[in-house]
Each structure stands twice: as structure tokens, then as C-alpha cells.
Design an enzyme around this catalytic site. Sequence first.
Site, PDB file in Angstrom:
ATOM      1  N   ASN A 204       0.881  -1.166   0.000  1.00 45.79           N
ATOM      2  CA  ASN A 204       0.000   0.000   0.000  1.00 45.79           C
ATOM      3  C   ASN A 204       0.913   1.208   0.000  1.00 45.79           C
ATOM      4  O   ASN A 204       1.509   1.537   1.018  1.00 45.79           O
ATOM      5  CB  ASN A 204      -0.899  -0.018   1.246  1.00 45.79           C
ATOM      6  CG  ASN A 204      -1.688   1.279   1.390  1.00 45.79           C
ATOM      7  OD1 ASN A 204      -1.754   2.086   0.464  1.00 45.79           O
ATOM      8  ND2 ASN A 204      -2.296   1.466   2.564  1.00 45.79           N
ATOM      9  N   TRP A 205       1.018   1.823  -1.169  1.00 47.13           N
ATOM     10  CA  TRP A 205       1.964   2.939  -1.294  1.00 47.13           C
ATOM     11  C   TRP A 205       1.478   4.205  -0.599  1.00 47.13           C
ATOM     12  O   TRP A 205       2.251   5.153  -0.446  1.00 47.13           O
ATOM     13  CB  TRP A 205       2.228   3.228  -2.776  1.00 47.13           C
ATOM     14  CG  TRP A 205       3.203   2.268  -3.408  1.00 47.13           C
ATOM     15  CD1 TRP A 205       3.874   1.242  -2.799  1.00 47.13           C
ATOM     16  CD2 TRP A 205       3.641   2.274  -4.777  1.00 47.13           C
ATOM     17  NE1 TRP A 205       4.685   0.613  -3.707  1.00 47.13           N
ATOM     18  CE2 TRP A 205       4.562   1.223  -4.928  1.00 47.13           C
ATOM     19  CE3 TRP A 205       3.328   3.059  -5.893  1.00 47.13           C
ATOM     20  CZ2 TRP A 205       5.186   0.945  -6.147  1.00 47.13           C
ATOM     21  CZ3 TRP A 205       3.942   2.785  -7.109  1.00 47.13           C
ATOM     22  CH2 TRP A 205       4.867   1.733  -7.233  1.00 47.13           C
ATOM     23  N   LYS A 206       0.186   4.271  -0.266  1.00 44.99           N
ATOM     24  CA  LYS A 206      -0.384   5.484   0.342  1.00 44.99           C
ATOM     25  C   LYS A 206      -0.119   6.685  -0.589  1.00 44.99           C
ATOM     26  O   LYS A 206      -0.174   6.513  -1.806  1.00 44.99           O
ATOM     27  CB  LYS A 206       0.163   5.671   1.759  1.00 44.99           C
ATOM     28  CG  LYS A 206      -0.005   4.386   2.586  1.00 44.99           C
ATOM     29  CD  LYS A 206       0.268   4.531   4.044  1.00 44.99           C
ATOM     30  CE  LYS A 206       0.048   3.186   4.736  1.00 44.99           C
ATOM     31  NZ  LYS A 206       0.170   3.259   6.191  1.00 44.99           N
TER      32      LYS A 206
ATOM     33  N   HIS B 291      -9.295   1.567   4.762  1.00 46.98           N
ATOM     34  CA  HIS B 291      -8.030   1.698   5.497  1.00 46.98           C
ATOM     35  C   HIS B 291      -8.234   2.647   6.680  1.00 46.98           C
ATOM     36  O   HIS B 291      -9.001   3.613   6.586  1.00 46.98           O
ATOM     37  CB  HIS B 291      -6.945   2.235   4.558  1.00 46.98           C
ATOM     38  CG  HIS B 291      -5.586   2.139   5.168  1.00 46.98           C
ATOM     39  ND1 HIS B 291      -5.122   3.071   6.059  1.00 46.98           N
ATOM     40  CD2 HIS B 291      -4.619   1.198   5.049  1.00 46.98           C
ATOM     41  CE1 HIS B 291      -3.912   2.711   6.455  1.00 46.98           C
ATOM     42  NE2 HIS B 291      -3.581   1.578   5.867  1.00 46.98           N
TER      43      HIS B 291
ATOM     44  N   GLU C  64      -6.537   4.984   7.745  1.00 50.83           N
ATOM     45  CA  GLU C  64      -6.267   6.398   7.437  1.00 50.83           C
ATOM     46  C   GLU C  64      -7.474   7.040   6.761  1.00 50.83           C
ATOM     47  O   GLU C  64      -7.748   8.228   6.958  1.00 50.83           O
ATOM     48  CB  GLU C  64      -5.000   6.509   6.574  1.00 50.83           C
ATOM     49  CG  GLU C  64      -3.751   6.200   7.397  1.00 50.83           C
ATOM     50  CD  GLU C  64      -2.607   5.597   6.617  1.00 50.83           C
ATOM     51  OE1 GLU C  64      -2.600   5.648   5.374  1.00 50.83           O
ATOM     52  OE2 GLU C  64      -1.691   5.044   7.273  1.00 50.83           O
TER      53      GLU C  64
ATOM     54  N   GLU D 145      -5.400  -4.752  10.431  1.00 48.77           N
ATOM     55  CA  GLU D 145      -4.371  -3.727  10.648  1.00 48.77           C
ATOM     56  C   GLU D 145      -4.642  -3.006  11.963  1.00 48.77           C
ATOM     57  O   GLU D 145      -5.450  -2.065  11.999  1.00 48.77           O
ATOM     58  CB  GLU D 145      -4.388  -2.707   9.497  1.00 48.77           C
ATOM     59  CG  GLU D 145      -4.045  -3.309   8.157  1.00 48.77           C
ATOM     60  CD  GLU D 145      -3.409  -2.288   7.224  1.00 48.77           C
ATOM     61  OE1 GLU D 145      -2.379  -2.615   6.639  1.00 48.77           O
ATOM     62  OE2 GLU D 145      -3.927  -1.157   7.104  1.00 48.77           O
TER      63      GLU D 145
ATOM     64  N   GLY E 155       2.669   2.341  10.697  1.00 50.44           N
ATOM     65  CA  GLY E 155       3.641   3.419  10.533  1.00 50.44           C
ATOM     66  C   GLY E 155       4.334   3.826  11.824  1.00 50.44           C
ATOM     67  O   GLY E 155       4.983   4.860  11.887  1.00 50.44           O
TER      68      GLY E 155
ATOM     69  N   SER F 222       3.479  -2.179  10.189  1.00 50.93           N
ATOM     70  CA  SER F 222       4.936  -2.266  10.392  1.00 50.93           C
ATOM     71  C   SER F 222       5.490  -3.647  10.048  1.00 50.93           C
ATOM     72  O   SER F 222       6.467  -4.095  10.654  1.00 50.93           O
ATOM     73  CB  SER F 222       5.317  -1.855  11.824  1.00 50.93           C
ATOM     74  OG  SER F 222       4.941  -0.510  12.062  1.00 50.93           O
TER      75      SER F 222
ATOM     76  N   GLY G 108       2.933  -1.098   4.169  1.00 54.50           N
ATOM     77  CA  GLY G 108       3.086   0.316   3.839  1.00 54.50           C
ATOM     78  C   GLY G 108       4.530   0.655   3.532  1.00 54.50           C
ATOM     79  O   GLY G 108       5.026   0.424   2.429  1.00 54.50           O
ATOM     80  N   GLY G 109       5.222   1.162   4.532  1.00 56.44           N
ATOM     81  CA  GLY G 109       6.591   1.668   4.342  1.00 56.44           C
ATOM     82  C   GLY G 109       7.521   0.727   3.606  1.00 56.44           C
ATOM     83  O   GLY G 109       8.249   1.138   2.690  1.00 56.44           O
TER      84      GLY G 109
END
Length: 253
Positions: free
Chosen positions: A13-15, A98, A100, A170, A176, A216, A237-238
Site C-alpha cells: 500500500n503505497w499510500k 483503510h 487512514e 491492521e 507506521g 509495520s 506500507g513503508g
Amino acid sequence: MDKNFRRTVIAGNWKMNMTPTAAAAFIKELAPMVADADCDVVLCVPAIDIPAAVAAAEGTNIHIGAENVHFAESGAYTGEISADMLVDAGVEYVIIGHSERRQYFAETDETVNARTKAALAKNLKAIVCVGETLTQREQGITAETVSLQTKIALLGVSAEDMKNVIIAYEPVWAIGTGKTATSDQADEVCGIIRDVIAGLYGECVAKATTIQYGGSMNAKNAEELLSKVNVDGGLIGGASLKTADFTVIVKNG
Ligand code: 13P
């Protein structure tokens, strides 16, 4: 429960990261690194990156996903993107709900449900996100929270359509933050979600549903998390922004 009944899906998930140019370069670099993957490899990218990502992924085993979809077929929803538009652009997966989106864009369990049904109606694979906040975990209502989120997200979704549903667990406190759920915590909550699905659709559907962990996940902890019987992949993500790290996770999938 036997993991062989279901696909392992490693999804990035590149966000809000990567320009279209960077997206194409990243996928060209990644493709040979994950070509022999045993799991399904997905990159969910910003909407504007989709054409470049789809073109770069053509002929590879990398599938492209979006990060959101609107629940209406079309109409006066400035800035939104419909399931038809995603399908026409070559998208196969879409992240829905998500945390966010829930936190910053007023996404609710009801809109998550509406978006899930809109995606499934167009044969997109829906990656539906659920997860408790730190407060909810401390209050001892993790099971209740994720059960409620899962049940409402799936209202009106048929057993047949469940083949296109992935649930991503999640925990909000692990996203993150560098704080990962322990593999036992991840396994326990993914198991609770599987029990909810069994209650709604029966054991066969529950056994066949992919349930990912996200929060994470990285090159160091992926092996341990993915070894758990109820963890069928990751939403990353990251670490999905670095080809080497993402490749390590894929190899463990
Ligand atoms: P991180 O892997 O950066 O914690 O993000 C997880 C996530 O939100 C994936 O959807």
C-alpha cells in the site's frame, strides 16, 4: 485450519507516495526480483499512478490495485473514482476502509460496506481493512471491534462473492509506528476474524478466505508473522516502497 485452502497475498500500500514516473521505474526494478514468487504479489498505488503501474506490470506477476473506490456507479462526486473506471484502467484489487481513510476522511463501517459491494459488483478483489485503536486494545474490546467492523463490511455480500474478498487486519497502533503486533497477537485476531466469517458463511468459506496482517511488517519480521496459521499474507506500507525489503517479504509469503 489448513493454509493450503487459501492464497497468500502480499500487497503493498503505497499510500500518498511515488509519482507515476517513479512508480514505473519501481515496478520495472521489482518485477525480476519477485518473478518466482509463490504468493500473489499486489501493489496498491495512488490513482494517478495506475496507468503507469499497469503498463509497467504488463507481462509480469505483479497485480495492480487502487487505494480506494467510490460506492456510486457514477455521478456528481467530485474527486472520486468508480469501480468501472478502475476496471477499465486495468486494476484488479482495491483497498477499502483503510484506517487512514476512516481517521482522516470520515470513512465509516457503512461506507466501507457500500464500497465493498460496489467493488465486488465489478469483480474487483476487495482488500477490506479492519483493526482496533490502541485505546480499544487497552479497553479489552479488540475482538468486539474487529468483529463488528468485519460483520458490517460484509453486510449483503454473498458467499459466492467472498472469493473476491480479502480481510486485512491492521491494528491502528501498529501502522507506521514501527510497533508490530506480535505474531501471536496477529494470529489471534486473524483467527477471530476467520471465526466471524465462519459464523456468517460457514467453515468452507472461512477456510478459503485470505486474511492479511498489516502494521509495520518489514523484511525482518515478515517470516515470523507469515508463519502463523491464520496470517495469509501482508498489507505493507513503508516497506513496500523499497524493492529489496518488499522482495524479502514476498519470498516469505
Ligand atoms: P506500515 O507498513 O507503514 O506500518 O503501514 C501499514 C499499512 O497501513 C498498510 O496498509
